[in-house]
Scaffold this motif. Sequence first.
Motif: not given
Lengths: 427, 219
Positions: A17, A19, A23, A110, A112, A263-264, A267-268, A317, B38, B41-46, B208, B211-212, B214-218
Amino acid sequence: MSASLEKGVRVLKEVIDAPIASYFSSCVHCGLCAEACLFYTETGDPKYTPIHKLEPMRRLYEQEYTVLGRLKKLIGLSKAVTDAELAEWQELVYNSCTLCGRCSVVCPVGNDIVYMVRKFREGMSASGNAPVGIKGAANRTITIGSPMGVKLPAVKAQMRHVEEDYGLPIPMDAEGAEYLVMLSSMEIMNFPEYLGAIAKIMNQAGKTWTLCSTAFEATNAGMQIGNSDLARVIVSRIVEAAEKLKVKTVISPECGHAYTALRWEGANLMGRSFGFKVRHIIEVLGEFQEQGLLKTEGFETDRLTFHDPCQLARRGGVIKQQRTLMNMVSKNFVEMPDAGFMNWCCGGGGGASAIEEGEELRMEAFKKKKSQFDAVKPDRVVTACANCRIVMEEGLEHYNMNLPVVGLTEMIADHIPNPVVAKPEGS
Amino acid sequence: MGELQFLTWVRGTGLNLAISIFLLGVLVRLLEIYSLGRKKDLAEPRSLAGASGMNTVFRRSIPPEGMLKNSPITYIGGYVFHIGLVIIIFLFAPHIKFFQDLLGFSWPGLPSQAVDFAAVLTIVALLLILFDRISKPVKRYLSTFQDWFTWALTFLPVLTGWMAVQHLLLPYTTMLALHILTVELLLVFLPFTKLFHAFTVFGSRWYNGTVNGHKGVAV
């Protein structure tokens, strides 16, 4: 081109895709990702440089999705991806990558990288190049219900033992419970204390919870192998169970990849969002603690350290909660160098621990973990992932280190006063 | 072709050709990369403060803890030559004049001694980076023809420009013509080599971070 290669190439073309294109176009071959990878740092072999693990996929991207690459392909100037090459890459894509994601957080442009490895595995799996060990685990999960071949009777037997030992009921298929608790086979077989701990914690918090007879296994080897079809089947069991039992939250066990899968990716994989929440047990404990529903007594006095499972911390996270929880029950909690967000992998995540032929390399890579332990010399290691736990126990055994590894949920439960059976919430 | 004819060509036809290929190349490359899109992202975001695409675009310019000590040449050399290039390209008075002719507006520059200093530092940094690529096993292992080629494409315009200003080796006109020619080569190849990270670095960091994030990751 063999039929399986054709299939792999088709899948790879599908997963590439924007991204990934960005990359690959950004990589300057600086090699910094190698310094972030324990398989490189512990072996010094440059072939373990994370971005190199994607070389066949990069070429395919160039040949299929760039004007210049297509032109080069047309006049025969490009090297096609072959069966032999993908077979050779198996070691790089699976054995020496635990999807820990350290490379993705150091790349200066950057990239991923772990995102790409996860996608590359789709093509590897489709072309028949996934390792036998994880393939077996995935197949057992699909046909039997768990990667270790654990069936419902085994779960029920453990339930009975735990009920006797703890004097608390272990509910199964209780419709309308607030929480659906998932397990990993590792916990069913090796760490049944986990189930007892959950019973104690839920009892104290006054929360309703349940196990489910059609979905108790949370680990997802389909995701580790890189086969989204299998991963979807495995996740869908849990989704169906959660919807059938009308729970508000599904709790992922102490297992990093189960958490990521649910969790991640869940749903996808399903192609729709969920009507329930997914939380790791550590997140739930964190919430209980904040709400004053978690009350512990006494402290561990020996020197403890915490190993952050990659999928929970860097990839998920959840970083603060485990520290708050550790300090609740420990007077002597020390952090290892790089702990938390930048923690080093146990070396067996992402399905790697299921690969027999990767064991020697895994032990080599474990030197990183060992050096972290050596730096703080703990009496015990606490973690929140049954797979990390097993892998670390193997590594410690290999290096003749006498260092017990324990699960955080159990440790917390040990400090909860023994049950005065409380009324469940709302009753 | 005489010296003057050479200079006239690189300043006229050559330059137009190079700029056209560069612009078209950049456009095609950006389109072929980012039009791939792309999935949502369907996951519940944090959410978490500091975890977003924009944050990562900036944060990635700073080495993560421990990395600077680990790979000093890559980081320090990288900083010096990237900043050096910006100073040389955009803050050298004759270059500003060039951009003014091309774009119709200008901006203040730096004294030529300062730019000269930046050029020397850039040359040293690029040489160090090259030495690092040769001597470090990982870099050497990863290197292909393109890595050496793009190094030369970056190095030569700086070297020839500095030599032209210093009146070294060749007559000024010839060196200037060579300087412009090497810049044109750089422009022509930039969109089609790893040098294109000059554009995609922002997209990559953003993806990057998003995408991250969305998961609450910095990250």
